[in-house]
Motif scaffolding. Structure first.
Motif, short mmCIF file in Angstrom:
data_model
loop_
_atom_site.label_atom_id
_atom_site.label_comp_id
_atom_site.label_asym_id
_atom_site.label_seq_id
_atom_site.Cartn_x
_atom_site.Cartn_y
_atom_site.Cartn_z
N SER A 506 19.43 7.11 19.84
CA SER A 506 18.39 8.13 19.57
C SER A 506 18.61 9.03 18.41
CB SER A 506 18.99 9.25 20.81
OG SER A 506 19.95 9.76 20.33
N ILE A 507 19.38 8.86 17.47
CA ILE A 507 19.76 9.60 16.36
C ILE A 507 19.27 8.92 15.20
CG2 ILE A 507 21.48 10.82 15.01
CD1 ILE A 507 20.68 12.09 17.52
N HIS A 547 15.21 24.96 19.86
CA HIS A 547 16.59 24.35 19.24
C HIS A 547 16.77 23.25 20.27
CE1 HIS A 547 16.84 27.25 16.16
NE2 HIS A 547 16.72 28.10 16.99
N THR A 549 16.32 20.15 20.06
CA THR A 549 15.75 19.03 19.26
C THR A 549 15.99 17.73 19.96
OG1 THR A 549 17.23 20.04 17.93
CG2 THR A 549 15.68 18.77 16.83
N GLU A 550 16.58 17.57 20.89
CA GLU A 550 16.82 16.20 21.42
C GLU A 550 15.60 15.84 22.12
OE1 GLU A 550 18.95 13.38 21.02
OE2 GLU A 550 19.34 14.81 19.29
N SER A 579 15.90 17.82 8.18
CA SER A 579 16.80 19.31 8.35
C SER A 579 18.18 18.78 8.56
CB SER A 579 16.03 20.08 9.30
OG SER A 579 16.38 19.34 10.57
N ARG A 580 18.30 17.72 9.23
CA ARG A 580 19.85 17.18 9.60
C ARG A 580 20.31 16.21 8.39
NH1 ARG A 580 19.76 15.14 15.66
NH2 ARG A 580 22.11 15.16 14.97
N ASN A 581 19.58 16.42 7.12
CA ASN A 581 20.08 15.73 6.19
C ASN A 581 19.84 14.21 6.18
OD1 ASN A 581 20.65 16.28 3.63
ND2 ASN A 581 22.98 16.28 3.86
N ASN A 582 19.49 13.74 6.95
CA ASN A 582 19.28 12.06 7.31
C ASN A 582 18.10 11.70 6.37
OD1 ASN A 582 19.38 9.50 7.88
ND2 ASN A 582 19.49 9.84 10.05
N LYS A 584 17.39 9.19 4.49
CA LYS A 584 16.88 7.78 4.37
C LYS A 584 15.80 7.45 5.67
CE LYS A 584 18.36 3.03 4.76
NZ LYS A 584 17.29 2.66 5.71
N LYS A 613 14.21 16.56 -3.20
CA LYS A 613 15.71 16.78 -2.64
C LYS A 613 16.66 15.82 -3.27
CE LYS A 613 17.74 17.67 1.71
NZ LYS A 613 17.69 19.01 2.36
N ASN A 614 15.94 14.60 -3.55
CA ASN A 614 16.91 13.48 -4.09
C ASN A 614 17.03 13.54 -5.38
OD1 ASN A 614 18.05 11.64 -2.94
ND2 ASN A 614 16.63 10.17 -2.73
N THR A 756 24.92 32.31 6.58
CA THR A 756 25.60 31.01 5.85
C THR A 756 25.19 30.53 4.53
OG1 THR A 756 23.85 29.91 7.19
CG2 THR A 756 25.79 30.52 8.35
N ALA A 788 31.16 26.53 1.93
CA ALA A 788 30.97 25.45 1.23
C ALA A 788 32.02 24.97 0.48
CB ALA A 788 29.68 25.66 0.23
#
Lengths: 1072, 324
Positions: A506-507, A547, A549-550, A579-582, A584, A613-614, A756, A788
């Protein structure tokens, strides 16, 4: 076979003329008539016969001859026949005038008729038939009041004159038809009815057509049963009376029930069979066949009707029928033409409005909005409440871009008919973009109306209600609406969580469709009707907002599985992945999206964003340009992104190239301006423009812009613009308004980032730094480090803050040992941090200059050494201070004791005084008693004096008491009473003692002061000592140098206006 | 299953509270709560009737903020670490310093004692490794380095190694999980000091890890990507992903009965998750700022029938809840 016999002049013979064998040439007959000087009534009979046979020309010829000047000569004494001929001719001209369509010819005919009647009148003024003829002429001309007065003339002679009565009946009926006022109209019909009834009474054997008149009047008066009876009676008398058939047919058709329509059609068919050219019957038949869908018959019937009929209204009906037939067949061109023909036949639109409506519809269909609008408006002119037309007009206005008018019209439609769900739906849709609140109410009304009517709710309607709730942040209501719109389906089990995707996929494998295929293989239906996709997408958006998201991702994947071309689902998944920084996965999803449509501007924009971003600058620029080009610059997002790109580029390079910077800024400004020209309300563009201005140093202008954007951005859950807060804070910072800047940064952090965001924390720390609030600065940096941990720059900054704090504390002229000790601790921490950084940098690159760190370490260590001396000094000082404080404390204690002793003494003194007083009072009392006794003995005559004495005494008493209250001051000697002297002396004594003590006290003070001075001196010496021992000047110089370097390298990224416009545009299209 | 809010202790510290753990009960005293804060102190608390009473004076000695605390299973000693990268091990009852640990240039982030108490594992931040300290000699016995991924991830700019943030021991003490800044989770075999594999799924900092107390293979992770993942740490598979938090998930702890987990987040909430439903069943909103830590009180032998939960926050307060 009927024949007439023309007597031969001067003989007993007669010429027999068979009426059905009249010669073709009227001259033949005329010759005989003239030659034999036949009686004029024969002329008339023969002419009439010609007319009956349809030979109008011959008819006219005979009558012309029969009314010529010769006749007047020969038949001068025959009055009645001459009049009859003239009247017949006049009636013929009247008829011609009536059926003539051309106005000039019409007038000519009427003029001829008038001429004939006038001649008839000249022969005999009293002949009633002439008046009646004139009346009919005026009826034909439509001049009813004139006609009425003309019919009245014969009636005055003979109230039973049937033709006049009939004429009057006709006139009244027509007056009724033309009258607008309801009551008057009614009155006219009743009068007309009475005339016809009278005719019937006088002449019960009259032809059926009189009863027709009665029937029509009754019909108009709404007495349908009686009307029906009258028409039926007409048919009994005249079984072929077409008008009666048609009238009965119409009445039956109007009942609108199946039985009535069948009967009505029978009547119409009867009429058609008797006389196939009756236009009314033809029209009604055509109308019927239109509804039964027999278009061929419709065309035939109406074409016949058109060929036959001359009456324009009936013709209009025929054209309308024809047009309608073509309209329903989809032949809009022809339909339009026939509607137009129909409209052209109509002189008064209120008589027959339908063709206007049809024409407007066809024009709307053909895209001729303006003409269509004017025709609809014509309909509305007479039927202002017609909601279909109102809706159509509203629609046209919307198409023409006149939203206000459009809204007004539709709103009127909803007001006119509060049950018209469709109108409410349209109004709601129209309000969607302008007034969400009213839109929601309106759509809800529409939804209720649909429900009440038991109709199926349009899914778009419920969807839009959901979206509106969503936009207002009423998520539960939104979810309810979306669920209602979606109904049953596989999504329910996803939403309720009973269906979960195989979690391992799923992810990271949003693109994997295996789970759905497996479901299908198992036999579960994985259906998703196309019209529900939008709502499902919206529901997924809602879940994202909540939220969850799933579940949202599962829904998106379902959409992707069923409709691989629905790119919005790809885009949302890409956004979630991003947004989850994935990164690729996000790239892959965008690639899928571009496979479907390589010109999808949203996908391109997002790709550009990802490349940024890259850190793929050049690629990003190209992608964004491509995005802009495919939308021809219409899509603000791509242009905005390019603007941002230029902003970034301006400050990106480490070495600031002012020329390059200016070029990029200029370019950015240009792009932002372009967007603003296109969409003046674009907050992001305004923000960008503000940034460029701020970078140019125009703080006040940029501040105004930012403030406005900030105001505009609040109040919409979909617009989150923390950037503008940051920018505003940055401007405050640049202008040195640190307190305001701090507030703004803190609010921003709290409001948008749950505290944050380390970058904003860094801005905040820098503001504290500039405001020299070292501890706040340090705390802020520590928080940032905690959030951080791998950002070593923050550690470096924290080190610098601590170093700066220490340096500034040591520079202070006054400080406590506590402060100095804190300074030392802080310096140790700083050294530790810098050494740590130095070690880390050894094997990993964090972009620090190792030398610089070492310099910092060196400096801190140096400060640390120096601070030891400071510390000792401070401690010594503190020690001395403590001693000083001890002395002071003892002095205070002594003083306290002294004060207490004195108080004690005073108290005793006081008591003694009081006792003396008491004695004194007693003495006075005794004295007074004695005097009283004296007075008593001296006779009681001078009572006044006694009073005065008493008063004096009392005065003295009071005065004394007052003074005593005043405190232990010196008493004056002007007291009369000797008894005081003693006391006074006492007081003096007191005072002396006090004075002595004061002196003593002073001496003590002096001693203490001297003591203190010693301390001060010592402290002062220490101070100068410090100055001497520490290599102050050198340190200071170096310190300054370091400070400068600090300012340069501290927070390398600090003054960046936040340019990421963060329009994380979520696939943007959530309503469609 | 539900949480019942007990009393919140306001201003428990002078500044943000960043770390929390329970020190197991000993023969002499009940379990204590240990908190660490940005105010550079570590404090001990005794729960009494839903209230917290300070067990002693604030323990000073740390510089910069206290980022993590850990309790030895015996309850006798505890460790606290701060941003200056020192670990202070101290006797709980006497507050005497047992040892001061540092392994420069490695920083200190998460810490956890071995279930048997023999080893203290410390997440070493930028050193990309976990430091293992022997708890009898307080010597560094091993350094477990997280290997770099073979293919650098996109966005991995300077190609620096892993920045290790969090550690968790499996209940049997054979495995050690460690979470990094870039979202990777590494599993180590401790006995052989060997890296086994990565667990995939996160791409943002994993700030907290926790093994299920009953299923030794099940690992929970709290990540900045707002999700909580549930892994089969041996089978390398992701069992479930739970979304609901609006911001960083900062800490996770598993309930002693193994049926639930509790997480806390920057979004100021504490959430209770039902593992059977894999859904959030309750959201507590007692805090007004980021909630940095949650901790279940371990089940003691005596008199501890209720399960207590504590949460600490940037708002300087400690909240207690009853879990049932």
């Amino acid at each position: 076979m009927a024949s007439v016999y023309i007597p031969v002049q001067n003989s007993e013979e007669e010429v027999r003329v068979s009426l059905d064998q009249l010669p073709r040439d009227a001259n033949d007959i005329l010759d005989i008539l003239k030659a034999e000087q036949a009686p004029l009534d024969l002329w008339l009979i023969i002419a009439r016969e010609y007319f009956k046979q349809g030979k109008h020309e011959q008819f006219r010829q005979i009558l012309e001859e029969g009314s010529g000047p010769e006749i007047d000569e020969y038949y001068g004494d025959v009055k009645y026949e001459r009049i009859a001929i003239l009247n017949a001719l006049a009636a013929y001209y009247t008829y011609l005038g009536k059926i003539e369509t051309k106005q000039s010819k019409k007038d000519e005919h009427f003029a001829n008729a008038t001429h004939c009647y006038n001649r008839a009148t000249r022969i005999d003024r009293l002949e009633p038939s002439t008046w009646i003829g004139k009346g009919q002429l005026h009826v034909a001309k439509g001049d009813f009041s004139q006609a009425q007065s003309l019919f009245k003339i014969p009636l005055d002679e003979n109230s039973n004159n049937i033709p006049s009565l009939l004429g009057q009946g006709c006139v009244e009926f027509n007056l009724g038809e033309n009258e607008i006022n309801r009551d008057k109209k009614h009155q006219h019909y009743i009068t007309s009815l009475n005339h016809y009834k009278k005719v019937l009474q006088i002449y019960p054997a009259c032809p059926g057509s009189v009863r027709l008149g009665i029937g029509l009047c009754l019909y108009r008066l709404g007495r349908f049963e009686k009307a029906r009876y009258a028409f039926k009676r007409v048919l009994q008398l005249d079984p072929e009376n077409i008008e009666a058939f048609v009238a009965l047919g119409i009445m039956d058709l109007q009942t609108s029930d199946a039985d009535g329509i069948r009967k009505g059609m029978e009547y119409m068919e009867n009429a058609f069979e008797i006389y196939p050219y009756c236009t009314m019957a033809l029209n009604y038949l055509a109308n019927h066949f239109f509804f039964t869908g027999q278009h061929f018959l419709v065309e035939q019937l109406t074409e016949t009707a058109l060929a036959m009929g001359n009456h324009s209204l009936v013709k209009s009906h025929s054209y309308y029928n024809l047009a309608r037939s073509y309209h329903s067949k989809g032949d809009f061109d022809k339909a339009g033409r026939y509607y137009m023909a129909s409209v052209n036949e109509i002189s008064k639109p209120q008589e027959f409005i339908l063709p206007y409506y049809g024409l407007a519809q066809v024009q709307l269909k053909l895209g001729d909005l303006r003409r269509s609008l004017s025709n609809f408006e014509k309909v509305l002119e007479f039927y202002p409440e017609n909601s279909d037309s109102l809706k159509a007009v509203g629609h046209i206005y919307e198409q023409l871009g006149n939203t206000a008018k459009s809204l007004e019209t539709i709103r009127k439609a909803t007001k006119n008919n509060t049950k018209d769900a469709q109108a409410f739906l349209e109004l709601g849709d129209m309000l969607l973009n302008t007034d969400a609140g009213s839109a929601l109410d309106t759509l809800k009304t529409a939804s209720n109306l649909f429900k009440k009517a038991g109709e199926v709710l349009p899914i778009e309607l419920v969807n839009n209600i959901g979206v509106l709730h969503f936009e207002r942040g009423e998520f539960e209501m939104a979810a309810k609406a979306f669920k209602e719109a979606l109904g049953e389906g596989i999504w329910i089990s996803i939403i309720e969580g009973s269906l979960r995707m195989d979690s391992n996929t799923s992810i990271s494998h949003y693109r994997d469709m295996k789970p759905f295929r497996q479901l299908e293989e198992v036999g579960d239906s994985v259906e998703l009707p196309w019209q529900k996709v939008t709502t499902l997408f919206n529901y997924a958006r809602l879940l994202e907002q909540l939220h969850d998201t799933e579940k949202a991702t599962v829904l998106y994947r379902l959409i992707m599985f069923k409709y691989p071309n629905y790119t919005n689902a790809h885009l949302r998944l890409a956004a979630i992945a991003k947004s989850r920084n994935n990164i690729k996965l996000s790239f892959d999803l965008i690639a899928d999206c571009l496979k479907v449509n390589d010109k999808c501007p949203d996908a391109l924009s997002m790709l550009g964003n990802l490349e940024l971003k890259n850190d793929d600058w050049i690629k990003a620029k190209e992608t964004l340009r491509a995005a802009r080009d495919v939308t021809e610059g219409k899509d603000s997002y791509a242009t905005l992104s390019l603007g941002n790109w230029n902003c970034f580029a301006a400050f990106r390079s480490e070495r600031r190239d002012s020329k390059l910077e200016a070029t990029h800024l200029e370019k950015a400004k240009e792009l932002f301006t372009k967007v603003l020209v296109l969409r003046s309300g674009n907050l992001y563009a305004a923000n960008g423009a503000g940034v460029v201005l701020a970078e140019k140093g125009l703080y006040d202008v940029s501040k105004d812009i930012f403030t406005q954007v900030q105001e505009a951005a609040s109040g919409n859950i979909f617009v989150q613009m923390p950037d503008v807060w940051i920018n505003l804070a940055n401007v405050y910072f640049s202008q040195g308004q640190f307190t305001l800047a701090v507030k703004m940064y803190q609010n921003c952090l709290r409001r948008f980032y749950y505290n944050t965001d380390t970058q904003v924390l860094l801005y905040l720390a820098r503001t504290y730094y500039e405001a020299e609030q070292w501890q706040d600065c340090k705390k802020t940096l520590l928080r940032a480090i905690h959030l951080a941990p791998s950002n070593y720059t923050l550690r470096f900054d924290a080190g610098v803050a601590m170093q700066k704090f220490s340096a500034s504390t040591l520079q202070k002229s006054k400080r406590t040992a506590q402060e100095v000790r804190a300074t030392v601790a802080e310096l140790k921490n700083a050294v530790r941090i810098f050494s740590h950084l130095s070690a880390v940098t050894g094997y990993q690159s964090y972009g620090f200059d190792e030398k610089k760190i070492n310099t910092h370490v060196g400096y801190c260590k140096h400060l640390l050494d120096a601070s030891k001396a400071h510390c000792e000094a401070a401690e010594r000082e503190e020690h001395q201070n403590r001693q000083k404080q001890e002395v002071q404390r003892q002095i205070t204690l002594a003083e306290e004791a002294r004060r207490k002793a004195e108080e004690q003494r005073k108290f005793q003194l006081e008591r003694r005084k009081q006792e003396d007083e008491r004695k004194q009072v007693m003495q006075q009392d005794q004295h007074f008693q004695r005097i009283k006794e004296q007075w008593k003995s001296n006779n009681a005559s001078g009572s006044k004096r006694k009073d005065r004495l008493l008063a004096e005494d009392e005065d003295g008493g009071y005065g004394e008491r007052k003074k005593r209250k005043g405190g232990g001051k010196r008493k004056r000697k002007d007291k009369k009473n000797k008894a005081y002297s003693e006391l006074e002396e006492d007081a003096y004594d007191d005072h002396d003692v006090e004075n002595d003590r004061n002196i003593l006290h002073n001496l003590d003070d002096e001693g203490a002061a001297a003591d203190a001075q010693d301390h001060l001196l010592a402290a002062g010496l220490e101070d100068s000592d410090v100055e001497d021992t520490a290599p102050t000047s050198l340190v200071n110089r170096r310190r300054q140098a370091w400070s400068e370097s600090d300012d340069d390298d501290h927070n390398p990224s600090r003054k960046e206006y936040d340019r990421e416009n963060s329009t994380e545009r979520p696939g943007s299209g959530d309503e469609e | 299953m539900k949480l019942t809010g007990l009393k919140s202790t306001e201003n428990a510290h002078d500044d943000s509270i960043w770390a929390v753990t329970w020190i197991p009960e000993t023969e002499n005293r009940p379990a204590l709560l240990l908190t660490g804060s940005l105010d550079e102190t570590v404090r001990l608390w005794k729960p009494e009737g839903g209230d917290l009473i300070p067990a002693n004076d604030p323990i000073t000695g740390h510089c910069l903020g206290v980022v993590s605390v850990a309790a030895h299973p015996s309850g006798a000693i505890a460790a606290s670490a701060s941003l200056d990268s020192f670990v202070r091990v101290f006797d709980v009852d006497s507050n005497a310093t047992v040892a001061t640990l540092e392994a420069p240039p490695s920083e200190v982030w998460g810490m956890q004692f071995h279930p048997k108490g023999t080893i203290l594992a410390v997440a070493g931040g930028g050193s990309g490794s976990i430091k293992l300290w022997d708890t009898s000699t307080w010597q560094l016995i091993d350094t477990l380095t997280v290997p770099r991924p073979e293919v650098p991830r996109p966005g991995d700019k300077n190609g620096s190694g892993k920045f290790v943030l969090s550690v968790a021991w499996s209940p049997d003490g054979r495995r050690l999980a460690c979470g990094a800044m870039d979202g990777t989770i590494a599993i180590f075999d401790v006995a052989y000091a060997k890296f086994l594999h990565h667990l995939e799924g996160h791409f943002m900092p994993v700030r907290s890890l926790m093994y299920s107390p009953f299923e030794p293979r099940v690992l929970f992770s709290a990540c900045d990507d707002t999700n909580v993942h549930m892994y089969d740490a041996e089978g390398k598979t992701l069992l479930g992903s739970m979304s609901g938090h609006e911001n960083f998930v900062l800490s996770v702890d598993a309930s002693p009965d193994g049926a639930a987990i509790v997480t806390c987040s920057s979004d100021r909430t504490v959430r209770l998750w039902d593992l059977k439903m894999r859904a959030s069943v309750q959201t507590m909103k007692t805090h007004t700022d980021q909630v940095w830590g949650v901790a279940f009180r371990p089940l003691g032998g005596t008199a501890l029938r209720t399960v207590l939960l504590a949460s600490v926050s940037d708002d300087k307060s400690i909240s207690l809840y009853d879990y049932s």
